[in-house]
Scaffold this motif. Structure first.
Motif, PDB file in Angstrom:
ATOM      1  N   HIS A  79      -1.672  -4.587 -13.683  1.00 31.63           N
ATOM      2  CA  HIS A  79      -0.940  -5.952 -13.296  1.00 31.63           C
ATOM      3  C   HIS A  79      -2.144  -6.648 -13.258  1.00 31.63           C
ATOM      4  N   PRO A  80      -2.321  -6.877 -13.524  1.00 32.08           N
ATOM      5  CA  PRO A  80      -4.081  -7.860 -13.134  1.00 32.08           C
ATOM      6  C   PRO A  80      -3.807  -9.230 -12.258  1.00 32.08           C
ATOM      7  N   ARG A  81      -2.559  -9.351 -12.285  1.00 28.07           N
ATOM      8  CA  ARG A  81      -2.070 -11.139 -11.083  1.00 28.07           C
ATOM      9  C   ARG A  81      -0.722 -10.433 -10.703  1.00 28.07           C
ATOM     10  N   GLY A  82      -1.395  -9.435 -10.322  1.00 29.57           N
ATOM     11  CA  GLY A  82      -0.111  -8.560  -8.884  1.00 29.57           C
ATOM     12  C   GLY A  82      -0.546  -8.992  -7.706  1.00 29.57           C
ATOM     13  N   GLU A  83      -0.133  -9.722  -6.491  1.00 32.39           N
ATOM     14  CA  GLU A  83      -0.859  -9.775  -5.420  1.00 32.39           C
ATOM     15  C   GLU A  83      -1.285  -8.924  -4.586  1.00 32.39           C
ATOM     16  N   THR A  84      -0.715  -7.626  -4.480  1.00 31.41           N
ATOM     17  CA  THR A  84      -0.613  -6.629  -3.369  1.00 31.41           C
ATOM     18  C   THR A  84      -1.931  -5.776  -4.155  1.00 31.41           C
ATOM     19  N   ALA A  85      -2.528  -5.487  -5.287  1.00 33.75           N
ATOM     20  CA  ALA A  85      -3.135  -4.999  -5.586  1.00 33.75           C
ATOM     21  C   ALA A  85      -4.265  -5.387  -5.321  1.00 33.75           C
ATOM     22  N   VAL A  86      -4.513  -6.841  -5.311  1.00 34.62           N
ATOM     23  CA  VAL A  86      -5.825  -7.610  -4.772  1.00 34.62           C
ATOM     24  C   VAL A  86      -6.665  -7.791  -3.995  1.00 34.62           C
ATOM     25  N   LEU A  87      -4.918  -8.337  -2.608  1.00 31.49           N
ATOM     26  CA  LEU A  87      -5.423  -8.397  -1.782  1.00 31.49           C
ATOM     27  C   LEU A  87      -5.432  -6.948  -1.132  1.00 31.49           C
ATOM     28  N   ALA A  88      -5.380  -5.675  -1.648  1.00 33.37           N
ATOM     29  CA  ALA A  88      -5.549  -5.123  -0.890  1.00 33.37           C
ATOM     30  C   ALA A  88      -6.537  -4.414  -1.268  1.00 33.37           C
ATOM     31  N   GLN A  89      -7.093  -4.658  -2.591  1.00 39.41           N
ATOM     32  CA  GLN A  89      -8.847  -4.117  -3.004  1.00 39.41           C
ATOM     33  C   GLN A  89      -9.603  -4.356  -2.237  1.00 39.41           C
ATOM     34  N   ALA A  90      -9.154  -6.049  -1.699  1.00 37.21           N
ATOM     35  CA  ALA A  90     -10.478  -7.205  -1.184  1.00 37.21           C
ATOM     36  C   ALA A  90     -10.695  -6.211   0.589  1.00 37.21           C
ATOM     37  N   ALA A  91      -9.322  -6.455   0.698  1.00 29.82           N
ATOM     38  CA  ALA A  91      -9.013  -5.695   2.502  1.00 29.82           C
ATOM     39  C   ALA A  91      -9.704  -3.965   2.495  1.00 29.82           C
ATOM     40  N   LEU A  92      -9.852  -3.923   1.477  1.00 28.19           N
ATOM     41  CA  LEU A  92     -10.770  -2.271   1.724  1.00 28.19           C
ATOM     42  C   LEU A  92     -11.919  -2.293   1.017  1.00 28.19           C
ATOM     43  N   GLU A  93     -12.187  -3.386   0.202  1.00 28.33           N
ATOM     44  CA  GLU A  93     -13.639  -4.039   0.229  1.00 28.33           C
ATOM     45  C   GLU A  93     -14.454  -4.519   2.009  1.00 28.33           C
ATOM     46  N   GLN A  94     -14.083  -4.899   2.038  1.00 30.14           N
ATOM     47  CA  GLN A  94     -14.833  -5.712   3.586  1.00 30.14           C
ATOM     48  C   GLN A  94     -14.536  -4.866   4.507  1.00 30.14           C
ATOM     49  N   ARG A  95     -13.358  -3.300   4.964  1.00 31.20           N
ATOM     50  CA  ARG A  95     -13.486  -2.665   5.293  1.00 31.20           C
ATOM     51  C   ARG A  95     -14.800  -1.695   5.212  1.00 31.20           C
ATOM     52  N   ARG A  96     -15.276  -1.314   4.133  1.00 27.60           N
ATOM     53  CA  ARG A  96     -16.107  -0.905   3.669  1.00 27.60           C
ATOM     54  C   ARG A  96     -17.501  -1.062   3.757  1.00 27.60           C
ATOM     55  N   GLY A  97     -17.657  -2.483   4.449  1.00 30.56           N
ATOM     56  CA  GLY A  97     -18.458  -2.949   4.705  1.00 30.56           C
ATOM     57  C   GLY A  97     -19.450  -4.131   3.698  1.00 30.56           C
ATOM     58  N   PHE A  98     -18.230  -4.195   1.986  1.00 29.43           N
ATOM     59  CA  PHE A  98     -18.816  -5.133   1.279  1.00 29.43           C
ATOM     60  C   PHE A  98     -18.340  -6.274   0.771  1.00 29.43           C
TER      61      PHE A  98
END
Length: 265
Positions: A117-136
């Protein structure tokens, strides 16, 4: 009702995160969860996926609340197998893996949810948060900007998360743009003007030629910026005044000399 009970359990799951991961996986402890992202990392109910999948998810949410994360994972894996087409089932696995401290596995499941579901907000916001936490942070920014461009340019959650990301990276002008957009989208929220002013206070002050000027004391943000645009005009006006006074003085001296010449004649 069962659904209301599930909602209460799910709302408490995020608060269980810190203690659970500390007790079960001390080797995987990482940065404390940003409170502003707590609404993303929660167990979500499965809608229209069958009673068995819904019940497995309910059991998983209850186990999360009790701090039994490994058992919760087993229940949520069962729910995913019972509802393989549900993005929420994948997001729930990502949520609990994040709570445990395994952000690599969490990213895997959130990416799977996004694929469904590419339009799903939860998956998108979670991915962005986790990438930031990983240092990206660049990857996190790419994910959020893509969502805003392709799905919803006025999404409050994505704009807020992007604004906070820019602030952490000290990209004050970009952050200010996010909060300016948030003010237009949600004008009743007092948080946006306050955050916008904070960004403006960090912007470098330049004159109208693009040259840096000293930030006048006591005039932060836009006041300093406005002063920087006015400063060249004030200098020009002051210079013109001094030039005029010099010309008048020279003229006066010249006139005096002419008068003395006439008297000598």
């Amino acid at each position: 009702s069962v659904f209301n009970a599930f909602e209460r359990i799910a709302s408490l799951s995020a608060s269980a995160c810190g203690g659970c991961q500390k007790d079960l996986h001390p080797q995987r402890q990482h940065k404390q969860q940003d409170p502003s992202l707590a609404h993303i990392f929660v167990i979500k109910p499965l809608a229209e996926c069958g009673m068995e999948a819904a019940r497995a998810t309910q059991r998983g949410a209850r186990l999360v609340h009790e701090g039994r994360l490994e058992e919760a994972l087993r229940e949520l894996h069962d729910a995913r197998q019972l509802a393989p087409g549900s993005p929420a089932a994948y997001c729930n696995l990502g949520c609990v893996n994040h709570m445990i401290g395994d952000d690599s596995q969490a990213l895997h499941w959130y990416r799977e949810a996004w694929r469904l579901h590419p339009r799903g907000e939860t998956a998108v916001l979670a991915q962005a948060a986790l990438e930031q936490r990983r240092g990206f942070p660049d990857e996190a920014q790419r994910i959020l900007v893509g969502f805003l461009q392709e799905v919803d340019s006025s999404h409050v959650g994505a704009l807020k998360q992007l604004g906070r990301l820019h602030m952490r990276e000290e990209q004050w002008s970009k952050a200010a743009g996010c909060y300016h957009k948030l003010i237009a989208v949600d004008p009743t929220n007092d948080e946006w003007p306050a955050q916008l002013q904070l960004c403006l206070n960090h912007l470098p002050v330049k004159n109208d030629f693009g040259e840096p000027v000293q930030n006048p004391a006591g005039l932060p943000g836009m006041f300093a910026l406005a002063f920087s645009f006015a400063e060249p005009m004030l200098r020009s006006s002051a210079g013109a005044g001094e030039h005029g006074q010099q010309e008048a003085s020279l003229s006066g001296r010249g006139g005096g000399g002419g008068g003395r010449a006439a008297r000598r004649a």
